[in-house]
Design an enzyme around this catalytic site. Structure first.
Site, PDB file in Angstrom:
ATOM      1  N   ALA A   1      71.241   5.771  47.974  1.00 11.14           N
ATOM      2  CA  ALA A   1      70.851   4.491  47.379  1.00 11.14           C
ATOM      3  C   ALA A   1      71.868   3.399  47.706  1.00 11.14           C
ATOM      4  O   ALA A   1      71.707   2.696  48.698  1.00 11.14           O
ATOM      5  CB  ALA A   1      70.649   4.648  45.876  1.00 11.14           C
ATOM      6  N   HIS A   2      72.929   3.274  46.912  1.00  8.65           N
ATOM      7  CA  HIS A   2      73.849   2.151  47.112  1.00  8.65           C
ATOM      8  C   HIS A   2      75.168   2.586  47.727  1.00  8.65           C
ATOM      9  O   HIS A   2      75.687   3.649  47.434  1.00  8.65           O
ATOM     10  CB  HIS A   2      74.039   1.391  45.806  1.00  8.65           C
ATOM     11  CG  HIS A   2      72.853   0.530  45.541  1.00  8.65           C
ATOM     12  ND1 HIS A   2      72.789  -0.776  45.923  1.00  8.65           N
ATOM     13  CD2 HIS A   2      71.640   0.829  45.024  1.00  8.65           C
ATOM     14  CE1 HIS A   2      71.584  -1.250  45.638  1.00  8.65           C
ATOM     15  NE2 HIS A   2      70.875  -0.284  45.081  1.00  8.65           N
ATOM     16  N   ILE A   3      75.696   1.714  48.579  1.00  8.74           N
ATOM     17  CA  ILE A   3      76.877   2.034  49.385  1.00  8.74           C
ATOM     18  C   ILE A   3      77.904   0.914  49.286  1.00  8.74           C
ATOM     19  O   ILE A   3      77.539  -0.267  49.266  1.00  8.74           O
ATOM     20  CB  ILE A   3      76.459   2.294  50.855  1.00  8.74           C
ATOM     21  CG1 ILE A   3      77.637   2.806  51.699  1.00  8.74           C
ATOM     22  CG2 ILE A   3      75.814   1.053  51.492  1.00  8.74           C
ATOM     23  CD1 ILE A   3      77.221   3.376  53.048  1.00  8.74           C
TER      24      ILE A   3
ATOM     25  N   PHE B   1      78.788   6.336  48.491  1.00 11.68           N
ATOM     26  CA  PHE B   1      77.412   5.992  48.161  1.00 11.68           C
ATOM     27  C   PHE B   1      76.817   7.001  47.191  1.00 11.68           C
ATOM     28  O   PHE B   1      77.298   8.124  47.054  1.00 11.68           O
ATOM     29  CB  PHE B   1      76.544   5.865  49.423  1.00 11.68           C
ATOM     30  CG  PHE B   1      76.536   7.065  50.329  1.00 11.68           C
ATOM     31  CD1 PHE B   1      75.534   8.017  50.241  1.00 11.68           C
ATOM     32  CD2 PHE B   1      77.520   7.239  51.301  1.00 11.68           C
ATOM     33  CE1 PHE B   1      75.515   9.124  51.077  1.00 11.68           C
ATOM     34  CE2 PHE B   1      77.516   8.335  52.142  1.00 11.68           C
ATOM     35  CZ  PHE B   1      76.507   9.285  52.037  1.00 11.68           C
TER      36      PHE B   1
END
Length: 311
Positions: free
Chosen positions: A286-288, A298
């Site tokens: 998802a988010h990094i 991440f």
């Protein structure tokens, strides 16, 4: 809180261009099916992340030790998370309809958003306050460090704002899932520009190595670039079904999470890509972000792990 064990995985990755061997390590989150989503630097040299399903904020040291802090509001669904100028970490509660603030000791304060059921997503520290996306309310929220909230309407109807970033012009820019990029002016007015790619579905956004804005075209299966005056170009990803979500600048390139492709992609500003497959199947990266150690960190939403890709 509990310490999370490290599930080390040598993915046999090679850094693009220099041939040096990189390693990917995955750390299991103690709470099962916690649904990790957003991730942020902390002022304490650790990384902080949201657990969308578990309703908790997690903290992971660069050595992989995980501590979790429950949010008092039930079913809060913490989503976006960012380090504030007060050295605390701030986060959105997608369903709790509140902005949370967690101190390094784990104490959490919550601030209710005036518009009900606003569906809060991304959050970013601006020059003067924190800004957050109210996806269903069609507004950008602003919260100062005292917890005072104002809401700024977006003229484009049903724009569905989602993620935000601070640009070199001092404005907070954001993506609108229905095909635009916008920014908040100094007077609180919002300007937006149409993304030329049809059905692009912009999501994550970041300042690129060239000072332009780069954003993930989740539904458009590519990565977009915008100047600060709204001039845009688009770069397709392979495979054509790629669904990028989040991206960050590191060492002169962009690094992108690709959920459906189960890989991290490195992209140059010319659009050249290198893929790094993840060892856990269907991990749903998802988010990094770039960690304090220079590595890429991440969230793996479905795999329930936090991953580290060495620089």
């Amino acid at each position: 809180g509990t310490g999370g064990g490290a599930a080390g995985a040598d993915a046999g990755l090679d850094s693009s261009g220099d041939g040096a061997s990189s390693r990917l390590t995955e750390f299991d989150i103690p709470t099962p099916a916690a649904g990790p989503w957003g991730i942020s630097l902390g002022a304490d040299g650790a990384l902080w992340f949201t657990e969308l399903v578990a309703g908790q904020i997690g903290r992971i040291t660069t050595a992989g030790k995980i501590t979790e802090y429950p949010i008092a509001t039930p079913n809060s669904a913490p989503f976006g998370i960012v380090l504030g100028n007060d050295f605390n970490v701030w986060f959105t509660e997608e369903f709790g309809n509140k902005i949370g603030r967690i101190q390094r000791g784990g104490e959490i304060d919550e601030f209710a958003v005036p518009t009900k059921a606003a569906n809060l997503e991304g959050i970013e520290q601006g020059t003067d306050a924190l800004y957050f996306a109210e996806a269903d309310a069609n507004k950008i929220g602003r919260i100062d460090l005292t917890g005072s909230i104002t809401e700024l309407p977006i003229a484009t109807p049903a724009s569905y704002p989602s993620y935000l970033t601070l640009a070199d012009d001092g404005h907070v820019w954001f993506t609108e899932a229905y095909g635009k990029l916008g920014f908040v002016g100094a007077d609180g007015t919002i300007t937006d520009y149409t993304v030329p790619t049809p059905g692009s579905g912009p999501v994550g956004i970041t300042k690129g190595p060239d000072g332009a804005l780069w954003f993930a075209e989740g539904a458009g299966h590519g990565v977009g670039r915008s100047t600060l005056t709204g001039m845009m170009t688009s770069f397709p990803l392979m495979p054509a079904t790629a669904m990028p979500v989040s991206l960050v600048t590191s060492n002169g390139a962009l690094w992108i999470t690709e959920q459906t492709g189960n890989q991290i992609v490195r992209m140059t500003t010319a659009g050249d890509t290198t893929s790094y497959p993840l060892p856990t199947d269907h991990s749903f990266p998802a988010h990094i972000i770039v960690g304090p150690d220079g590595a890429l960190w991440f969230t793996e939403n479905i795999a329930n792990k936090i991953a580290r890709l060495a620089p």
